[in-house]
Design a protein around this motif. Structure first.
Motif, PDB file in Angstrom:
ATOM      1  N   SER A   1       0.855  -1.186   0.000  1.00  0.00           N
ATOM      2  CA  SER A   1       0.000   0.000   0.000  1.00  0.00           C
ATOM      3  C   SER A   1       0.892   1.237   0.000  1.00  0.00           C
ATOM      4  O   SER A   1       2.038   1.193   0.451  1.00  0.00           O
TER       5      SER A   1
ATOM      6  N   ARG B   1      -8.817   0.524  -2.837  1.00  0.00           N
ATOM      7  CA  ARG B   1      -8.311  -0.716  -2.240  1.00  0.00           C
ATOM      8  C   ARG B   1      -8.866  -1.901  -3.009  1.00  0.00           C
ATOM      9  O   ARG B   1      -9.970  -1.856  -3.552  1.00  0.00           O
TER      10      ARG B   1
ATOM     11  N   LEU C   1      -7.111   1.273   4.180  1.00  0.00           N
ATOM     12  CA  LEU C   1      -6.293   0.476   3.261  1.00  0.00           C
ATOM     13  C   LEU C   1      -6.802  -0.952   3.116  1.00  0.00           C
ATOM     14  O   LEU C   1      -6.322  -1.693   2.255  1.00  0.00           O
TER      15      LEU C   1
END
Length: 638
Positions: free
Chosen positions: A418, A478, A599
């Protein structure tokens, strides 16, 4: 004697002391004391002596010792970390650059009086009448005149030259054209049409050497308000970097031309292709990125120029997240203009950590089960980009690199990846997300935290808040229901990246043949994503929200101020990791838990659970121990 007046913090891990007792009366830093007991570290006290060294030494003593105030370093404050070997810019011209080297709506034309003073300063400097810090550097000349040229050629009427600027230039240009070097004359009047004297220097200027010739060709387009292709920007960057300096001056490409190139692209508003070039051109400068054997890795893209007002939380957030398997890679520099604020590297250095880690050493820290996070300096990861720090100070305003350096993957992971990046100015939210998607990560998040950094706040939003997006604004994407990364942004999709999918291969090839002529693969990417999600990458969920801390049970509190104090930022963060409840504790918990949730990290589907596990990491003492382990282990790596 100078060494005695340059106090450096030190740590001992049998009894960790930042700035231990020393008979030297000039050591006047904050002391933070820790005790190691049964393998654990515990904060046992603090003794504050934040007296400025300058107050201890009066001007007469300094003169007697043959020292200047600039020779006295206090590592407790961020300005100390500026490299003293870098030449300082002329402040009068730098202030003018802040007004004229910015965007088409933000530019503030100079008054006639201001323009006269600036042009007179430039003239006296190029004639050799100014010395040392009063001199106007070549980079300043390039940036200032690039700003003036782009405004004249491409900006709307409201931000083009004022009448006062025009009158001042009409008086000074006949004198300047006889004193300025050819590269600056080219920047100021590339086609010989702006100044009205019909000079032939600009139209015929080509530069010296192949690299500079390419740069000049690109600059002609930029100074006219135009844009460059991805390959063209990439070629220029590879030609001119790293910047080779000798006695603070470039020995290769003209600093005037390079500064005009960098600030000119920012003034014109970078295209996606231009930003992509700045972002990835030096990805393999030191070879392929090491791959850490961890299940999750978050790359934190804080603004490299640091915080000047408020507490900066990311270092402490990384220690918290490492306690439950969320590894983090922080990156940045020791000091960066224009703000020159508190950075993670300053804090780690002040606490005694090794801040010269290689990429492989940082990978080891990420994989270490007792640490789980790492910091890497741009100095070690991308020497070419690091070489521009001095030039960036001279151009005043942020270049395109200030955006793209926040979206880096210096180390990769075997598991999920991420990227989180902070932003402030409108217009850069979507480009940052575009670059994250180009990186192929599983999730990406942009945050408008305090000072444009990543720290979300628990402070109530003021009724008189400035226009634009509010602090705590977040947006991102995401992956959902797949271990595959979120796919590609259509603008970067290529046939070679599509045809490797095995299922639906025939349909994919047909799509490529039919649509290639009519699209640049953007439409194809969208069709594939909609009709065949299994071959177009993971399903991506986008989001956009404003985080209200009170919705998650936090009491509204004002943000603690640190005002460029490295030691104050450390003191607040360590006290919070020791379990002291209050605004700093809440901010660390908020920023760990909310980022985990947004996330899509494992175990963070319920935001309240994500926040609770962050609190547990602090209250158990694990997060503090992780940070102290980092400092200790960073010196043991080979």
């Amino acid at each position: 004697m100078r060494a005695l007046l340059t106090p450096e913090p030190s740590l001992s891990f049998s009894s960790i002391n930042i700035n231990p007792r020393n008979p030297n009366p000039f050591r006047t830093l904050t002391s933070l004391h820790f005790l190691k007991r049964d393998g654990d570290f515990r904060l046992i006290g603090r003794k504050s002596h934040l007296t400025a060294t300058r107050a201890v030494l009066d001007s007469a003593t300094l003169e007697q010792l043959g020292l200047k105030e600039s020779d006295i370093r206090n590592p407790a404050i961020s300005p100390t970390y500026r490299n003293s070997k870098l030449p300082k810019p002329n402040q009068k011209v730098l202030d003018a650059q802040a007004r004229v080297c910015t965007g088409p709506t933000q530019t503030r034309p100079l008054s006639e009086e201001h323009a006269f003073k600036v042009l007179d300063t430039i003239l006296r400097s190029v004639r050799g009448e100014l010395k040392d810090e009063e001199q106007v550097s070549k980079a300043q000349l390039g940036a200032f005149f690039a700003g003036m040229t782009i405004r004249a050629n491409a900006f709307p009427e409201a931000t083009q030259w004022s009448e006062g600027e025009r009158r001042a230039m009409n008086i000074f240009w006949p004198l300047l054209v006889r004193a300025l070097p050819p590269d600056v004359i080219f920047i100021a009047d590339p086609e010989g049409s702006i100044m009205g004297l019909g000079s032939s220097i600009g139209p015929h200027f080509v530069g010296n050497g192949t690299g500079e010739m390419r740069l000049v060709g690109s600059l002609r387009e930029i100074l006219a308000g135009g844009h460059l292709g991805y390959e063209e920007v990439q070629g220029v960057l590879r030609d001119v970097l790293p910047l080779k300096l000798e006695d603070g001056k470039s020995t290769g490409v003209s600093e005037s031309l390079l500064s005009a190139f960098l600030i000119g692209q920012r003034m014109n508003g970078e295209t996606d292709g231009e930003l992509k070039a700045y972002c990835i051109t030096f990805d393999n400068e030191l070879g392929p990125a090491p791959v850490a054997g961890v299940s999750s890795l978050t790359h934190y893209g804080e603004p490299y120029d640091g915080n000047t007002r408020y507490f900066r939380s990311t270092l402490f957030v990384a220690a918290v997240r490492s306690c439950y398997g969320e590894s983090s890679l922080l990156h940045g520099v020791e000091w960066m203009p224009p703000k020159g604020g508190v950075t993670e590297e300053q804090m780690l250095k002040f606490m005694g950590a090794n801040t010269t880690l290689s990429l492989l050493q940082a990978k080891e820290l990420i994989e270490d089960e007792e640490v789980g996070f790492a910091y890497i300096s741009l100095r070690e990861a991308r020497p070419s980009l690091y070489s521009l720090i001095g030039l960036r100070e001279q151009i005043k305003k942020r270049p395109p690199l200030a955006t793209t350096e926040k979206v880096q993957q210096f180390i990769r992971a075997k598991g999920r990846e991420s990227i989180v990046a902070g932003f402030y100015h409108e217009g850069y939210e979507e480009p940052l997300l575009m670059l994250m998607k180009r990186r192929g990560v599983h999730s990406g998040l942009v945050v408008k935290g305090e000072e444009g950094a990543l720290s979300m706040t628990t402070r109530l939003r003021s009724a008189s808040s400035s226009k634009g997006l509010p602090v705590n604004h977040c947006s991102g994407f995401r992956s959902v229901g797949s271990e595959t990364a979120c796919g590609f942004d259509g603008s970067f999709l290529t046939v070679s990246s599509l045809i490797h999918f095995k299922s639906h291969k025939f349909l994919l090839l047909v799509y490529c043949k039919v649509l290639w002529v009519f699209t640049e693969l953007r439409l194809l990417a969208e069709l594939l994503r909609i009709q065949y999600p299994s071959i177009a990458g993971a399903s991506c969920q986008s989001f956009r929200l404003e985080v209200n801390a009170m919705d998650y049970g936090f009491e509204p509190t004002d943000t603690p101020r640190t005002d460029r104090s490295v030691s104050k930022n450390i003191e607040l963060g360590l006290a919070a990791l020791h379990g002291k409840k209050g605004p700093v504790y809440d901010r660390i918990v908020l920023n760990a838990g909310i980022v985990d949730h947004l996330l899509g990290c494992d175990g963070a589907e319920d935001v309240s659970v994500a926040l609770d596990r962050a609190r547990e990491a602090i209250d158990s003492g694990k997060a503090l121990k992780r940070l102290l382990n980092y400092i200790k282990v960073s010196h043991k790596l080979k």
